[in-house]
Every structure is written in C-alpha cells, then in structure tokens.
Design a protein around this motif. Structure first.
Motif, PDB file in Angstrom:
ATOM      1  N   LEU A   6       0.907  -1.044  -0.016  1.00 33.18           N
ATOM      2  CA  LEU A   6       0.063   0.139  -0.164  1.00 33.18           C
ATOM      3  C   LEU A   6       0.848   1.331  -0.008  1.00 33.18           C
ATOM      4  CD1 LEU A   6      -2.702   1.044   0.255  1.00 33.18           C
ATOM      5  CD2 LEU A   6      -2.743   0.942   2.529  1.00 33.18           C
ATOM      6  N   CYS A  18      -6.164   8.016  -2.210  1.00 33.87           N
ATOM      7  CA  CYS A  18      -7.038   7.178  -2.803  1.00 33.87           C
ATOM      8  C   CYS A  18      -6.620   6.427  -3.879  1.00 33.87           C
ATOM      9  CB  CYS A  18      -8.237   8.134  -3.089  1.00 33.87           C
ATOM     10  SG  CYS A  18      -9.259   9.034  -1.886  1.00 33.87           S
ATOM     11  N   ILE A  21      -5.044   3.388  -2.524  1.00 33.93           N
ATOM     12  CA  ILE A  21      -5.975   2.484  -2.072  1.00 33.93           C
ATOM     13  C   ILE A  21      -6.542   1.638  -3.200  1.00 33.93           C
ATOM     14  CG2 ILE A  21      -8.049   2.021  -0.905  1.00 33.93           C
ATOM     15  CD1 ILE A  21      -7.096   4.523   0.762  1.00 33.93           C
ATOM     16  N   TYR A  24      -3.763  -0.667  -4.695  1.00 32.32           N
ATOM     17  CA  TYR A  24      -3.615  -1.876  -3.795  1.00 32.32           C
ATOM     18  C   TYR A  24      -4.701  -2.949  -3.964  1.00 32.32           C
ATOM     19  CZ  TYR A  24      -2.448  -4.488   0.347  1.00 32.32           C
ATOM     20  OH  TYR A  24      -2.129  -5.514   1.292  1.00 32.32           O
ATOM     21  N   LYS A  29      -9.887   3.994  -9.436  1.00 33.32           N
ATOM     22  CA  LYS A  29      -9.482   5.106  -8.871  1.00 33.32           C
ATOM     23  C   LYS A  29     -10.632   6.047  -8.533  1.00 33.32           C
ATOM     24  CE  LYS A  29      -4.979   4.258 -10.310  1.00 33.32           C
ATOM     25  NZ  LYS A  29      -3.855   4.768 -11.011  1.00 33.32           N
ATOM     26  N   VAL A  32     -13.086   5.014  -5.705  1.00 40.39           N
ATOM     27  CA  VAL A  32     -12.790   5.166  -4.648  1.00 40.39           C
ATOM     28  C   VAL A  32     -12.780   6.662  -4.165  1.00 40.39           C
ATOM     29  CG1 VAL A  32     -10.215   4.947  -3.187  1.00 40.39           C
ATOM     30  CG2 VAL A  32     -11.250   3.048  -4.648  1.00 40.39           C
ATOM     31  N   TYR A  36     -14.989   8.017  -1.173  1.00 43.56           N
ATOM     32  CA  TYR A  36     -14.284   8.890  -0.276  1.00 43.56           C
ATOM     33  C   TYR A  36     -14.905  10.242  -0.056  1.00 43.56           C
ATOM     34  CZ  TYR A  36     -11.299  12.000   2.028  1.00 43.56           C
ATOM     35  OH  TYR A  36     -10.925  13.220   3.043  1.00 43.56           O
ATOM     36  N   TYR A  52      -7.729  11.092   5.853  1.00 46.26           N
ATOM     37  CA  TYR A  52      -6.843  11.309   4.765  1.00 46.26           C
ATOM     38  C   TYR A  52      -5.500  11.655   5.013  1.00 46.26           C
ATOM     39  CZ  TYR A  52      -5.902  12.227  -0.176  1.00 46.26           C
ATOM     40  OH  TYR A  52      -5.304  12.373  -1.222  1.00 46.26           O
ATOM     41  N   LEU A  55      -3.251   9.260   6.597  1.00 43.94           N
ATOM     42  CA  LEU A  55      -2.734   8.059   5.587  1.00 43.94           C
ATOM     43  C   LEU A  55      -1.749   8.846   4.794  1.00 43.94           C
ATOM     44  CD1 LEU A  55      -6.024   6.456   4.473  1.00 43.94           C
ATOM     45  CD2 LEU A  55      -4.174   5.360   5.699  1.00 43.94           C
ATOM     46  N   MET A  59       1.758   6.455   4.702  1.00 51.04           N
ATOM     47  CA  MET A  59       1.871   5.814   3.283  1.00 51.04           C
ATOM     48  C   MET A  59       3.187   6.093   2.551  1.00 51.04           C
ATOM     49  SD  MET A  59      -2.016   5.481   1.738  1.00 51.04           S
ATOM     50  CE  MET A  59      -1.606   4.697   0.411  1.00 51.04           C
TER      51      MET A  59
END
Length: 65
Positions: A6, A18, A21, A24, A29, A32, A36, A52, A55, A59
């Motif tokens: 991820l 996003c 994610i 992954y 896209k 997602v 969101y 958000y 992450l 990430m």
C-alpha cells in the motif's frame, strides 16, 4: 506471499491516497475517490479529512519502495 504494498499513487489528484488504495485493491480510482468524498461529506467532513491526512503522512511514496 504477495509483494503488493500500500503506497501513495503517482496518479494523484491531491496526495495519491485514494489512488494508492485503489491500486492496492485493484479498484477503480474514480470510484474510490467518489466513495471517499461521499463518506466525508456524510460524516461532516472532519473524520474523513483527518483520516486522509494521517494516511498521507504514513503511506510510503511509490518511488521510495
């Protein structure tokens, strides 16, 4: 063992959360991002924005893997 990680996406609108994610899990896209935004708006935006940002900070970037 899968070597999927991820990570922030290079295909990004803001920070790539996003997109990362979606990549992954193999999801769309745009889907997602839409989910969101809807969840953020329906939850008064603060929890969605907070998650958000967390992450975004946690990430790894795809380039650094």
């Amino acid at each position: 063992m899968s070597d999927k990680t991820l990570a922030l996406s290079n295909d990004k609108m803001i920070a790539g959360v996003c997109g990362g994610i979606a990549e992954y899990f193999g999801w769309s896209k745009g889907g997602v991002r839409l989910v969101y935004v809807l969840l953020s708006v329906l939850s008064a935006a603060f929890p969605g924005l907070f998650v958000y940002i967390i992450l975004w900070l946690l990430m790894p970037k795809k380039d650094s893997l």
